[in-house]
Design an enzyme around this catalytic site. Sequence first.
Site, PDB file in Angstrom:
ATOM      1  N   ARG A   1       4.128   5.867  -6.287  1.00  0.00           N
ATOM      2  CA  ARG A   1       3.029   4.911  -6.123  1.00  0.00           C
ATOM      3  C   ARG A   1       1.668   5.596  -6.043  1.00  0.00           C
ATOM      4  O   ARG A   1       0.778   5.150  -5.314  1.00  0.00           O
ATOM      5  CB  ARG A   1       3.219   4.054  -4.864  1.00  0.00           C
ATOM      6  CG  ARG A   1       4.310   3.020  -4.971  1.00  0.00           C
ATOM      7  CD  ARG A   1       3.784   1.737  -5.600  1.00  0.00           C
ATOM      8  NE  ARG A   1       4.822   0.739  -5.711  1.00  0.00           N
ATOM      9  CZ  ARG A   1       4.961  -0.295  -4.891  1.00  0.00           C
ATOM     10  NH1 ARG A   1       4.096  -0.465  -3.918  1.00  0.00           N
ATOM     11  NH2 ARG A   1       5.926  -1.162  -5.062  1.00  0.00           N
TER      12      ARG A   1
ATOM     13  N   ARG B   1      -3.198   0.983  -4.045  1.00  0.00           N
ATOM     14  CA  ARG B   1      -4.314   0.443  -3.252  1.00  0.00           C
ATOM     15  C   ARG B   1      -4.936   1.406  -2.265  1.00  0.00           C
ATOM     16  O   ARG B   1      -5.997   1.134  -1.733  1.00  0.00           O
ATOM     17  CB  ARG B   1      -3.831  -0.816  -2.511  1.00  0.00           C
ATOM     18  CG  ARG B   1      -3.642  -1.994  -3.441  1.00  0.00           C
ATOM     19  CD  ARG B   1      -2.843  -3.095  -2.789  1.00  0.00           C
ATOM     20  NE  ARG B   1      -1.498  -2.623  -2.501  1.00  0.00           N
ATOM     21  CZ  ARG B   1      -0.497  -3.406  -2.128  1.00  0.00           C
ATOM     22  NH1 ARG B   1      -0.675  -4.688  -1.979  1.00  0.00           N
ATOM     23  NH2 ARG B   1       0.693  -2.895  -1.895  1.00  0.00           N
TER      24      ARG B   1
ATOM     25  N   ARG C   1      -8.702  -3.274  -9.640  1.00  0.00           N
ATOM     26  CA  ARG C   1      -7.845  -4.375  -9.194  1.00  0.00           C
ATOM     27  C   ARG C   1      -8.662  -5.593  -8.748  1.00  0.00           C
ATOM     28  O   ARG C   1      -8.185  -6.723  -8.796  1.00  0.00           O
ATOM     29  CB  ARG C   1      -6.967  -3.844  -8.067  1.00  0.00           C
ATOM     30  CG  ARG C   1      -6.053  -4.797  -7.401  1.00  0.00           C
ATOM     31  CD  ARG C   1      -4.879  -5.169  -8.262  1.00  0.00           C
ATOM     32  NE  ARG C   1      -3.939  -5.923  -7.455  1.00  0.00           N
ATOM     33  CZ  ARG C   1      -4.126  -7.174  -7.087  1.00  0.00           C
ATOM     34  NH1 ARG C   1      -5.203  -7.826  -7.494  1.00  0.00           N
ATOM     35  NH2 ARG C   1      -3.239  -7.791  -6.319  1.00  0.00           N
TER      36      ARG C   1
ATOM     37  N   ASP D   1       5.578  -2.035 -13.333  1.00  0.00           N
ATOM     38  CA  ASP D   1       6.412  -2.438 -12.198  1.00  0.00           C
ATOM     39  C   ASP D   1       7.853  -2.612 -12.649  1.00  0.00           C
ATOM     40  O   ASP D   1       8.113  -2.962 -13.805  1.00  0.00           O
ATOM     41  CB  ASP D   1       5.905  -3.736 -11.572  1.00  0.00           C
ATOM     42  CG  ASP D   1       6.460  -3.892 -10.165  1.00  0.00           C
ATOM     43  OD1 ASP D   1       5.889  -3.307  -9.235  1.00  0.00           O
ATOM     44  OD2 ASP D   1       7.503  -4.551 -10.011  1.00  0.00           O
TER      45      ASP D   1
ATOM     46  N   TYR E   1      16.131  -8.590  -6.764  1.00  0.00           N
ATOM     47  CA  TYR E   1      14.928  -9.433  -6.860  1.00  0.00           C
ATOM     48  C   TYR E   1      15.225 -10.695  -7.661  1.00  0.00           C
ATOM     49  O   TYR E   1      14.732 -11.779  -7.346  1.00  0.00           O
ATOM     50  CB  TYR E   1      13.774  -8.649  -7.505  1.00  0.00           C
ATOM     51  CG  TYR E   1      13.204  -7.618  -6.560  1.00  0.00           C
ATOM     52  CD1 TYR E   1      12.232  -7.959  -5.636  1.00  0.00           C
ATOM     53  CD2 TYR E   1      13.665  -6.297  -6.569  1.00  0.00           C
ATOM     54  CE1 TYR E   1      11.720  -7.021  -4.744  1.00  0.00           C
ATOM     55  CE2 TYR E   1      13.170  -5.358  -5.689  1.00  0.00           C
ATOM     56  CZ  TYR E   1      12.198  -5.725  -4.777  1.00  0.00           C
ATOM     57  OH  TYR E   1      11.711  -4.804  -3.891  1.00  0.00           O
TER      58      TYR E   1
HETATM   59  O1  CP3 Z   1       4.540   5.042  -8.785  1.00  0.00           O
HETATM   60  C1  CP3 Z   1       3.568   4.572  -9.421  1.00  0.00           C
HETATM   61  O2  CP3 Z   1       2.398   4.852  -9.143  1.00  0.00           O
HETATM   62  C2  CP3 Z   1       3.841   3.727 -10.657  1.00  0.00           C
HETATM   63  C3  CP3 Z   1       3.714   2.309 -10.511  1.00  0.00           C
HETATM   64  C4  CP3 Z   1       4.775   1.528  -9.749  1.00  0.00           C
HETATM   65  C5  CP3 Z   1       4.474   0.321  -9.070  1.00  0.00           C
HETATM   66  N1  CP3 Z   1       5.655  -0.201  -8.616  1.00  0.00           N
HETATM   67  C6  CP3 Z   1       3.149  -0.270  -8.929  1.00  0.00           C
HETATM   68  C7  CP3 Z   1       2.933  -1.380  -7.995  1.00  0.00           C
HETATM   69  C8  CP3 Z   1       6.148   1.751  -9.645  1.00  0.00           C
HETATM   70  C9  CP3 Z   1       6.988   2.903 -10.137  1.00  0.00           C
HETATM   71  C10 CP3 Z   1       6.687   0.641  -8.927  1.00  0.00           C
HETATM   72  C11 CP3 Z   1       8.116   0.481  -8.653  1.00  0.00           C
HETATM   73  C12 CP3 Z   1       8.580  -0.645  -7.827  1.00  0.00           C
HETATM   74  N2  CP3 Z   1       8.100  -1.933  -7.806  1.00  0.00           N
HETATM   75  C13 CP3 Z   1       9.704  -0.585  -6.983  1.00  0.00           C
HETATM   76  C14 CP3 Z   1      10.612   0.623  -6.779  1.00  0.00           C
HETATM   77  C15 CP3 Z   1      10.006   1.638  -5.908  1.00  0.00           C
HETATM   78  C16 CP3 Z   1       9.676   1.166  -4.518  1.00  0.00           C
HETATM   79  O3  CP3 Z   1       8.489   1.202  -4.193  1.00  0.00           O
HETATM   80  O4  CP3 Z   1      10.593   0.810  -3.806  1.00  0.00           O
HETATM   81  C17 CP3 Z   1       9.858  -1.851  -6.401  1.00  0.00           C
HETATM   82  C18 CP3 Z   1      10.938  -2.264  -5.411  1.00  0.00           C
HETATM   83  C19 CP3 Z   1       8.843  -2.694  -6.939  1.00  0.00           C
HETATM   84  C20 CP3 Z   1       8.648  -4.157  -6.665  1.00  0.00           C
HETATM   85  C21 CP3 Z   1       7.319  -4.484  -6.117  1.00  0.00           C
HETATM   86  N3  CP3 Z   1       6.131  -4.291  -6.785  1.00  0.00           N
HETATM   87  C22 CP3 Z   1       7.017  -5.075  -4.861  1.00  0.00           C
HETATM   88  C23 CP3 Z   1       8.052  -5.426  -3.809  1.00  0.00           C
HETATM   89  C24 CP3 Z   1       5.640  -5.226  -4.807  1.00  0.00           C
HETATM   90  C25 CP3 Z   1       4.851  -5.897  -3.720  1.00  0.00           C
HETATM   91  C26 CP3 Z   1       4.664  -5.042  -2.535  1.00  0.00           C
HETATM   92  C27 CP3 Z   1       3.382  -4.262  -2.659  1.00  0.00           C
HETATM   93  O5  CP3 Z   1       3.390  -3.045  -2.453  1.00  0.00           O
HETATM   94  O6  CP3 Z   1       2.357  -4.915  -2.937  1.00  0.00           O
HETATM   95  C28 CP3 Z   1       5.089  -4.694  -6.007  1.00  0.00           C
HETATM   96  C29 CP3 Z   1       3.668  -4.624  -6.380  1.00  0.00           C
HETATM   97  C30 CP3 Z   1       3.131  -3.316  -6.868  1.00  0.00           C
HETATM   98  N4  CP3 Z   1       3.750  -2.461  -7.728  1.00  0.00           N
HETATM   99  C31 CP3 Z   1       1.849  -2.775  -6.550  1.00  0.00           C
HETATM  100  C32 CP3 Z   1       1.720  -1.571  -7.250  1.00  0.00           C
HETATM  101  C33 CP3 Z   1       0.531  -0.641  -7.298  1.00  0.00           C
HETATM  102  C34 CP3 Z   1       0.802  -3.433  -5.685  1.00  0.00           C
HETATM  103  C35 CP3 Z   1       0.098  -4.417  -6.535  1.00  0.00           C
HETATM  104  C36 CP3 Z   1      -1.298  -4.743  -6.071  1.00  0.00           C
HETATM  105  O7  CP3 Z   1      -2.230  -4.045  -6.482  1.00  0.00           O
HETATM  106  O8  CP3 Z   1      -1.429  -5.709  -5.323  1.00  0.00           O
END
Ligand code: CP3
Length: 351
Positions: free
Chosen positions: A23, A27, A36, A72, A149
């Site tokens: 990640r 943010r 964003r 994502d 999910y």
């Molecule tokens: O690693 C990176 O920088 C690459 C981008 C990436 C994101 N999500 C961006 C993201 C990767 C590899 C993921 C994987 C992901 N997404 C997983 C597996 C890894 C983990 O973290 O467990 C999972 C379970 C998700 C599902 C997901 N995406 C959820 C549950 C959420 C909401 C929770 C949150 O953190 O807001 C997201 C959103 C998400 N994915 C964001 C980002 C940067 C936040 C979005 C925003 O800007 O509001």
Amino acid sequence: MNDTFLKACRGEKVEFTPVWIMRQAGRYLKEYRSVRSKADFLTMCKNPELVAEVTLQPIDILNVDAAILFSDILIPCEAMGQGLEFQENKGPILFPAIRDEETVNSLVVSDPEDTMKFVMDSIRLLRKELAGRVPLIGFAGAPFTTATYMIEGGTSKNFLFTKRMIFEAPELYKKFMNKVTATITEYLKAQISAGAQAIQIFDTWGGIFSPRDFREYALKYVQDIIRDLKEWQDKENLAQVPIIYFVGETAGLLEEIRTSGADVYGVDWRINMDDAIKRLGDNPVVQGNLDPLALFLPPDKIEVRVKDILGRSASARGHIFNLGHGVVPQTDPEHVIALVEMVHKFSRTIQ
Ligand code: CP3
């Protein structure tokens, strides 16, 4: 080109331990928040220019040794025909939830160059813009983590509907998982064809299982994907890209994880790295394993943990430094910058 990350994935000798952060585009960076503030998350994911911009931010700001595609793991769910929304402060919503024969039958396995073309366009653009500076990691969710999910309709605490489908309707679960697995396999092939230089498979929720259930209901499908990807690359005369398998709550499952066929194993922070290496056996390549919340320590205390992890990783064939899970939004970017610097500096002196 800085190919230290790829060398470490292959277990080759490196001058320093490469590091990237799960990640890393997110943010906690004001540069990310600025992009964003003008577009919602899914809109960003579907716009290759914006994807490239935020993917590159941590390369410039943190000096990490790999870029990970900004996207994502839930993108393929939409490609299969399920509705997907990210609601502010609520996380993802998927609809309708997949819980019966009818909803499973409604899902399609499509050509990723049609339904997820924006991802492959982003990869092609990023390879151009990176111009060899650091390698680009592509990724997908593991079938099981993706399925949670889709079945729960979003994030879950106890995975009730998922485990009920597994235990009450195992044939339906199998049918569903075969569709998810086919989608993710084709998606990863398309990412590799577009230029992804390594692949990480995220099995964030694998740790909710006992080892035997993990093997049958999660790992089996990851083994299918990795075998298929390797055979396909051989057949196409492509050089094999390293495959990293990350499982959340790794410690109870290492003996299972080592049969996945992956080249690199992600290790979270709930186990010492030297113990994980021993249990993985066979001189493994590992990635991890700092607690993401340890980044709230003052830098001199972070240093102690970095040295400890580097020391404990010395017995592995290769080590890629990372957190045990994603960096949280409240993290001070200065601490992440300091972390990357420390890994580079101390790993040079240890080797
Ligand atoms: O690693 C990176 O920088 C690459 C981008 C990436 C994101 N999500 C961006 C993201 C990767 C590899 C993921 C994987 C992901 N997404 C997983 C597996 C890894 C983990 O973290 O467990 C999972 C379970 C998700 C599902 C997901 N995406 C959820 C549950 C959420 C909401 C929770 C949150 O953190 O807001 C997201 C959103 C998400 N994915 C964001 C980002 C940067 C936040 C979005 C925003 O800007 O509001």
